[in-house]
Design an enzyme around this catalytic site. Structure first.
Site, PDB file in Angstrom:
ATOM      1  N   LEU A 186       0.974  -1.391   0.046  1.00  0.00           N
ATOM      2  CA  LEU A 186      -0.018  -0.014   0.073  1.00  0.00           C
ATOM      3  C   LEU A 186       0.916   1.319   0.002  1.00  0.00           C
ATOM      4  O   LEU A 186       1.642   1.415   1.021  1.00  0.00           O
ATOM      5  CB  LEU A 186      -0.786   0.022   1.203  1.00  0.00           C
ATOM      6  CG  LEU A 186      -1.707  -1.033   1.249  1.00  0.00           C
ATOM      7  CD1 LEU A 186      -2.947  -0.953   2.573  1.00  0.00           C
ATOM      8  CD2 LEU A 186      -2.786  -0.840   0.092  1.00  0.00           C
ATOM      9  N   ASP A 210       9.301   9.680   8.343  1.00  0.00           N
ATOM     10  CA  ASP A 210      10.171  10.473   7.725  1.00  0.00           C
ATOM     11  C   ASP A 210       9.936  11.912   7.291  1.00  0.00           C
ATOM     12  O   ASP A 210      10.746  12.352   6.598  1.00  0.00           O
ATOM     13  CB  ASP A 210      10.965   9.843   6.482  1.00  0.00           C
ATOM     14  CG  ASP A 210      10.064   9.538   5.359  1.00  0.00           C
ATOM     15  OD1 ASP A 210       8.905   9.858   5.424  1.00  0.00           O
ATOM     16  OD2 ASP A 210      10.577   9.469   4.215  1.00  0.00           O
ATOM     17  N   LYS A 211       8.722  12.332   7.359  1.00  0.00           N
ATOM     18  CA  LYS A 211       8.231  13.657   7.017  1.00  0.00           C
ATOM     19  C   LYS A 211       8.433  13.842   5.519  1.00  0.00           C
ATOM     20  O   LYS A 211       8.905  14.837   5.134  1.00  0.00           O
ATOM     21  CB  LYS A 211       9.202  14.565   7.718  1.00  0.00           C
ATOM     22  CG  LYS A 211       9.293  14.499   9.612  1.00  0.00           C
ATOM     23  CD  LYS A 211       7.751  14.564  10.052  1.00  0.00           C
ATOM     24  CE  LYS A 211       7.936  14.331  11.496  1.00  0.00           C
ATOM     25  NZ  LYS A 211       6.646  14.241  12.105  1.00  0.00           N
ATOM     26  N   ASN A 212       8.551  12.811   4.868  1.00  0.00           N
ATOM     27  CA  ASN A 212       8.335  12.852   3.357  1.00  0.00           C
ATOM     28  C   ASN A 212       9.491  13.213   2.829  1.00  0.00           C
ATOM     29  O   ASN A 212       9.960  13.510   1.625  1.00  0.00           O
ATOM     30  CB  ASN A 212       7.092  13.912   2.886  1.00  0.00           C
ATOM     31  CG  ASN A 212       5.761  13.308   3.247  1.00  0.00           C
ATOM     32  OD1 ASN A 212       5.640  11.973   3.469  1.00  0.00           O
ATOM     33  ND2 ASN A 212       4.912  14.307   3.260  1.00  0.00           N
ATOM     34  N   ARG A 213      10.828  12.830   3.510  1.00  0.00           N
ATOM     35  CA  ARG A 213      11.986  13.057   2.903  1.00  0.00           C
ATOM     36  C   ARG A 213      12.439  12.216   1.825  1.00  0.00           C
ATOM     37  O   ARG A 213      13.088  12.457   0.659  1.00  0.00           O
ATOM     38  CB  ARG A 213      13.145  12.841   4.069  1.00  0.00           C
ATOM     39  CG  ARG A 213      13.050  13.836   5.005  1.00  0.00           C
ATOM     40  CD  ARG A 213      14.357  13.727   5.837  1.00  0.00           C
ATOM     41  NE  ARG A 213      14.600  12.572   6.536  1.00  0.00           N
ATOM     42  CZ  ARG A 213      14.217  12.144   7.443  1.00  0.00           C
ATOM     43  NH1 ARG A 213      13.205  12.917   8.429  1.00  0.00           N
ATOM     44  NH2 ARG A 213      14.586  10.901   7.892  1.00  0.00           N
ATOM     45  N   CYS A 218       8.617   3.497  -0.831  1.00  0.00           N
ATOM     46  CA  CYS A 218       7.614   2.005  -0.630  1.00  0.00           C
ATOM     47  C   CYS A 218       7.130   1.718  -2.144  1.00  0.00           C
ATOM     48  O   CYS A 218       7.389   0.451  -2.291  1.00  0.00           O
ATOM     49  CB  CYS A 218       6.495   2.303   0.112  1.00  0.00           C
ATOM     50  SG  CYS A 218       6.866   2.806   1.922  1.00  0.00           S
ATOM     51  N   LEU A 232      -4.885   3.437  -1.394  1.00  0.00           N
ATOM     52  CA  LEU A 232      -6.456   3.564  -1.004  1.00  0.00           C
ATOM     53  C   LEU A 232      -6.967   4.613  -1.765  1.00  0.00           C
ATOM     54  O   LEU A 232      -6.386   5.601  -2.160  1.00  0.00           O
ATOM     55  CB  LEU A 232      -6.388   3.941   0.617  1.00  0.00           C
ATOM     56  CG  LEU A 232      -5.626   2.896   1.497  1.00  0.00           C
ATOM     57  CD1 LEU A 232      -5.731   3.257   2.812  1.00  0.00           C
ATOM     58  CD2 LEU A 232      -6.478   1.360   1.321  1.00  0.00           C
ATOM     59  N   LEU A 246      -0.248   9.050   4.911  1.00  0.00           N
ATOM     60  CA  LEU A 246      -0.779   8.936   6.337  1.00  0.00           C
ATOM     61  C   LEU A 246       0.126   8.133   7.040  1.00  0.00           C
ATOM     62  O   LEU A 246       0.915   7.398   6.718  1.00  0.00           O
ATOM     63  CB  LEU A 246      -2.204   8.248   6.288  1.00  0.00           C
ATOM     64  CG  LEU A 246      -3.072   8.806   5.343  1.00  0.00           C
ATOM     65  CD1 LEU A 246      -4.437   7.663   5.346  1.00  0.00           C
ATOM     66  CD2 LEU A 246      -3.614  10.067   5.912  1.00  0.00           C
TER      67      LEU A 246
END
Length: 310
Positions: A186, A210-213, A218, A232, A246
Site C-alpha cells: 500500500l 520520515d516527514k516525506n524526505r 515504498c 487507498l 498517512l
C-alpha cells in the site's frame, strides 16, 4: 522474567552509574577551568549542574509522586463511599469475528529514521495493536524485518509487547514469509487503487516515519521486489489539503474499519485527522460527528444510522 528486587537493583545501579558520570564530568570541568587554554562555556557548565541536581533529586521526586497517587486514590475512594462520584460503566466486551486477512508492517527502514522518528514509529505500532484488539473484525498482524532500534525500543520501553496476541514479530523479510503472488504494497505513489479489500490478499504498510524526505520509497521497493502495489481510494471519496501520506496506524485503522462497515468514505472520515481535510471535508466530517452524537443521545429514535465505532 526479572523479579522486583532484581529490577530495583538494576535501577539503583544505573542511577549510581549516571551519578558517577556526572561527578566525573564536573571534576574534568574543574580541571579544564584551571587551564586557561581549555575553558568551558558558562551555559555548558550550567546545563551539567542542572543535570546533576535532577539526578540527585530523582528518588525524592519518585516518593512524592507515589504519595500523590496514594492520596488521590484515597480521595476517590471516600468520594465513592459518600456517593459524590459514580463508578464508570463497565466496557462491553466487543464480539469479534476474526478476519482471514493478513496485514504486514514492513520495518526495513530503520537506518532512514532519526531516534525521534523511531520513537514515533513504535508508538504507532502500539496503536495498530490497540486498534486491532478492539476491532470487530481483527486481522492477522505481522511485523517483518523486526530488529535494530525498533526492537531495542520495544525491549526497553514497551516490554508489554511480549503479551500481545495475534501479532507476529518476524525478523525475516515479507518475501521470505509469504507467497509473493498474494502481496500488495500500500503506497500513495502507486497507479493502482484498492476498490475492495480481499481477505485472501496480504497488505503491506511501510513502517516509516520520515516527514516525506524519501519520495516514492515504498513504491520503488515494491517494484524492486516485483510485487503488486496499490493506494487507498482516498481521492475518490474525500479531498485532502495535504498529500495522501498517512501515519502507519491511520492506514491500519482504515483497513480494519473498512472490514467492519465496508464503506470507504465512512472509514476515511472517522480515521484521518481533521487537519488533513480541506474546508469542505472538515464540514462534512463535523456533520457526520453531529449525526453520530444524536444517535448516541437518542438511541430510541428510529432511522438513526449506526456508524462504525471510533
Amino acid at each position: 522474567m526479572e523479579s522486583k528486587d532484581t529490577k530495583e537493583t538494576t535501577t539503583e545501579a544505573t542511577f549510581s552509574e549516571k551519578k558517577y558520570d556526572i561527578y566525573t564530568k564536573l571534576d574534568e570541568i574543574k580541571e579544564k577551568k584551571e587551564d586557561p587554554q581549555q575553558k568551558l562555556s558558562k551555559n555548558a557548565l550550567k546545563k551539567l549542574r542542572k543535570q546533576q541536581k535532577w539526578e540527585e533529586t530523582r528518588e525524592a521526586r519518585k516518593l512524592a509522586l507515589k504519595e500523590k497517587d496514594k492520596r488521590k486514590k484515597e480521595e476517590k475512594r471516600k468520594a465513592r463511599e459518600l456517593g459524590l462520584i459514580q463508578l464508570p460503566p463497565k466496557k462491553t466486551k466487543v464480539e469479534q469475528i476474526p478476519s482471514d486477512m493478513k496485514v504486514v508492517i514492513d520495518l526495513s527502514f530503520d537506518e532512514l529514521m532519526t531516534d525521534a522518528e523511531i520513537t514515533s514509529l513504535t508508538l504507532q505500532l502500539s496503536r495498530c495493536y490497540s486498534a486491532n484488539r478492539s476491532a470487530t473484525r481483527p486481522v492477522n498482524l505481522y511485523f517483518t524485518s523486526y530488529g535494530g532500534r525498533v526492537q531495542e525500543r520495544f525491549n526497553t520501553k514497551l516490554q508489554n509487547h511480549i503479551n500481545w496476541k495475534n501479532v507476529a514479530f518476524e525478523t525475516r523479510t515479507y518475501w521470505d514469509c509469504f507467497n509473493k503472488e498474494k502481496l500488495v504494497y500500500l503506497t500513495a505513489d502507486s497507479n493502482e487503487y484498492v476498490q475492495e479489500l480481499d481477505e485472501k490478499k496480504i497488505y503491506i504498510i511501510g513502517g516509516l516515519v520520515d516527514k516525506n524526505r524519501h519520495k516514492n520509497i515504498c513504491y520503488n521497493k515494491s517494484q524492486r521486489d516485483e510485487i503488486a502495489s496499490a493506494q487507498l481510494p482516498i481521492g475518490n471519496y474525500i479531498q485532502l489539503s495535504t498529500r495522501k501520506v498517512l501515519a502507519v496506524n491511520h492506514v491500519f485503522e482504515i483497513l480494519v474499519r473498512w472490514l467492519e462497515c465496508k464503506d470507504w468514505e465512512k472509514s476515511f472520515l472517522e480515521v484521518i485527522p481533521q487537519r488533513k481535510f480541506n474546508a469542505v471535508e472538515r464540514k462534512k466530517r463535523q456533520e457526520n460527528n453531529d449525526v453520530n452524537s444524536i444517535s448516541v443521545q437518542y438511541p430510541q429514535c428510529e432511522g438513526n444510522e449506526k456508524s462504525c465505532d471510533e
